[in-house]
Scaffold this motif. Structure first.
Motif, short mmCIF file in Angstrom:
data_model
loop_
_atom_site.label_atom_id
_atom_site.label_comp_id
_atom_site.label_asym_id
_atom_site.label_seq_id
_atom_site.Cartn_x
_atom_site.Cartn_y
_atom_site.Cartn_z
N GLY A 1 0.81 -1.21 0.00
CA GLY A 1 0.00 0.00 0.00
C GLY A 1 0.85 1.26 0.00
N LEU A 2 1.94 1.24 0.74
CA LEU A 2 2.83 2.40 0.77
C LEU A 2 3.53 2.60 -0.57
CD1 LEU A 2 4.39 2.04 4.34
CD2 LEU A 2 2.70 3.70 3.57
N ILE A 3 3.93 1.50 -1.21
CA ILE A 3 4.55 1.60 -2.53
C ILE A 3 3.54 2.14 -3.53
CG2 ILE A 3 5.53 0.28 -4.45
CD1 ILE A 3 6.81 -1.55 -2.32
N LEU A 4 2.30 1.69 -3.45
CA LEU A 4 1.24 2.18 -4.34
C LEU A 4 1.02 3.68 -4.14
CD1 LEU A 4 -1.05 1.50 -6.37
CD2 LEU A 4 -2.49 1.02 -4.40
N CYS A 5 0.93 4.12 -2.89
CA CYS A 5 0.75 5.55 -2.61
C CYS A 5 1.94 6.36 -3.10
CB CYS A 5 0.54 5.77 -1.12
SG CYS A 5 -1.03 5.17 -0.51
N LEU A 6 3.14 5.86 -2.89
CA LEU A 6 4.33 6.57 -3.34
C LEU A 6 4.35 6.72 -4.85
CD1 LEU A 6 7.16 7.76 -2.67
CD2 LEU A 6 8.04 5.46 -3.06
N ALA A 7 4.01 5.65 -5.57
CA ALA A 7 4.03 5.70 -7.04
C ALA A 7 3.01 6.70 -7.56
CB ALA A 7 3.75 4.31 -7.61
N VAL A 8 1.81 6.70 -7.00
CA VAL A 8 0.77 7.62 -7.46
C VAL A 8 1.15 9.07 -7.12
CG1 VAL A 8 -1.64 8.29 -7.14
CG2 VAL A 8 -1.04 5.89 -7.44
N CYS A 9 1.71 9.29 -5.94
CA CYS A 9 2.10 10.65 -5.55
C CYS A 9 3.25 11.17 -6.43
CB CYS A 9 2.51 10.68 -4.08
SG CYS A 9 1.13 10.50 -2.96
N VAL A 10 4.24 10.33 -6.68
CA VAL A 10 5.36 10.76 -7.53
C VAL A 10 4.87 11.07 -8.93
CG1 VAL A 10 7.46 9.93 -8.65
CG2 VAL A 10 7.17 9.63 -6.20
N GLN A 11 3.97 10.25 -9.45
CA GLN A 11 3.44 10.49 -10.79
C GLN A 11 2.67 11.80 -10.85
OE1 GLN A 11 -0.07 10.00 -11.98
NE2 GLN A 11 0.54 10.49 -14.06
N GLY A 12 1.85 12.05 -9.85
CA GLY A 12 1.07 13.29 -9.83
C GLY A 12 1.93 14.53 -9.68
N ILE A 13 2.89 14.48 -8.78
CA ILE A 13 3.75 15.64 -8.55
C ILE A 13 4.65 15.89 -9.76
CG2 ILE A 13 5.68 16.50 -7.16
CD1 ILE A 13 4.28 15.21 -4.74
N SER A 14 5.18 14.82 -10.37
CA SER A 14 6.02 15.02 -11.54
C SER A 14 5.21 15.57 -12.72
CB SER A 14 6.73 13.73 -11.94
OG SER A 14 5.79 12.75 -12.32
N GLN A 15 3.96 15.15 -12.83
CA GLN A 15 3.11 15.70 -13.89
C GLN A 15 2.90 17.20 -13.68
OE1 GLN A 15 -0.56 13.58 -14.29
NE2 GLN A 15 -1.28 14.85 -15.97
N ILE A 16 2.68 17.62 -12.46
CA ILE A 16 2.52 19.04 -12.16
C ILE A 16 3.80 19.80 -12.47
CG2 ILE A 16 2.23 20.70 -10.27
CD1 ILE A 16 0.26 18.69 -9.02
N LEU A 17 4.95 19.24 -12.08
CA LEU A 17 6.22 19.90 -12.32
C LEU A 17 6.53 20.03 -13.81
CD1 LEU A 17 8.46 18.34 -9.54
CD2 LEU A 17 7.68 20.71 -9.70
N PHE A 18 6.26 18.97 -14.58
CA PHE A 18 6.52 19.02 -16.01
C PHE A 18 5.61 20.03 -16.70
CE2 PHE A 18 8.05 14.38 -15.81
CZ PHE A 18 9.33 14.79 -15.48
N LYS A 19 4.36 20.08 -16.29
CA LYS A 19 3.44 21.05 -16.88
C LYS A 19 3.87 22.47 -16.54
CE LYS A 19 -1.35 22.49 -17.05
NZ LYS A 19 -2.69 22.35 -16.51
N GLN A 20 4.27 22.68 -15.30
CA GLN A 20 4.72 24.00 -14.88
C GLN A 20 5.97 24.42 -15.65
OE1 GLN A 20 4.93 24.34 -10.65
NE2 GLN A 20 6.29 26.09 -10.73
N GLU A 21 6.87 23.47 -15.91
CA GLU A 21 8.07 23.77 -16.66
C GLU A 21 7.75 24.13 -18.11
OE1 GLU A 21 12.02 24.48 -17.14
OE2 GLU A 21 11.09 23.90 -15.26
N MET A 22 6.74 23.48 -18.68
CA MET A 22 6.38 23.75 -20.08
C MET A 22 5.73 25.12 -20.26
SD MET A 22 5.01 20.09 -21.39
CE MET A 22 5.04 20.47 -23.13
N VAL A 23 4.96 25.59 -19.27
CA VAL A 23 4.28 26.87 -19.42
C VAL A 23 5.06 28.02 -18.81
CG1 VAL A 23 1.99 25.84 -19.56
CG2 VAL A 23 2.86 26.58 -17.35
N ARG A 24 6.24 27.74 -18.28
CA ARG A 24 7.06 28.80 -17.70
C ARG A 24 7.44 29.79 -18.80
NH1 ARG A 24 11.80 26.84 -14.33
NH2 ARG A 24 10.12 26.57 -12.87
N GLY A 25 7.29 31.03 -18.52
CA GLY A 25 7.62 32.07 -19.48
C GLY A 25 6.48 32.41 -20.42
N ASP A 26 5.36 31.72 -20.31
CA ASP A 26 4.21 32.00 -21.17
C ASP A 26 3.35 33.05 -20.47
OD1 ASP A 26 2.32 31.90 -23.14
OD2 ASP A 26 1.42 30.01 -22.47
N GLU A 27 3.28 34.23 -21.06
CA GLU A 27 2.56 35.33 -20.43
C GLU A 27 1.04 35.17 -20.57
OE1 GLU A 27 5.20 36.04 -22.54
OE2 GLU A 27 6.59 36.43 -20.91
#
Length: 108
Positions: free
Chosen positions: A50-76
């Motif tokens: 259960g902890l591995i499952l929670c860790l995998a889902v959390c890492v996937q969600g946070i990395s998705q947010i970070l990648f999206k934020q990196e892609m729109v950085r500098g977009d006014e």
């Protein structure tokens, strides 16, 4: 190491996506079966799947947010707040709340 073209990258990404979904499904099934056995046979549950499952889902969600934020950085046109900091702050607050509640419940 040879450079991958767009088709090779697409194939690799699709394979990784399928593998990720299979592993998450297996972990979810293992967690449910583990908890069912724990309830039926009155044994302590194994928390690791259960902890591995929670860790995998959390890492996937946070990395998705970070990648999206990196892609729109500098977009006014679409400035966004720092979602990664908001999510991490909320997770830290939730973790502190759960820890405090656990400590209070153990004292009773």
């Amino acid at each position: 190491m040879k450079k991958m073209d767009e088709m090779d990258r697409s194939i690799q990404l699709q394979a990784e996506e399928l593998a990720y979904k299979v592993v998450l499904g297996a972990l979810a099934g293992s967690t449910c079966a583990n908890w069912a056995n724990a309830v039926l046979y009155k044994m302590p549950p194994d928390l690791v799947p259960g902890l591995i499952l929670c860790l995998a889902v959390c890492v996937q969600g946070i990395s998705q947010i970070l990648f999206k934020q990196e892609m729109v950085r500098g977009d006014e046109e679409s400035p966004e707040p720092n979602r990664a900091a908001q999510v991490l702050g909320a997770a830290a607050a939730l973790g502190a709340f759960v820890l405090a509640a656990g400590v209070l419940l153990l004292r009773v």
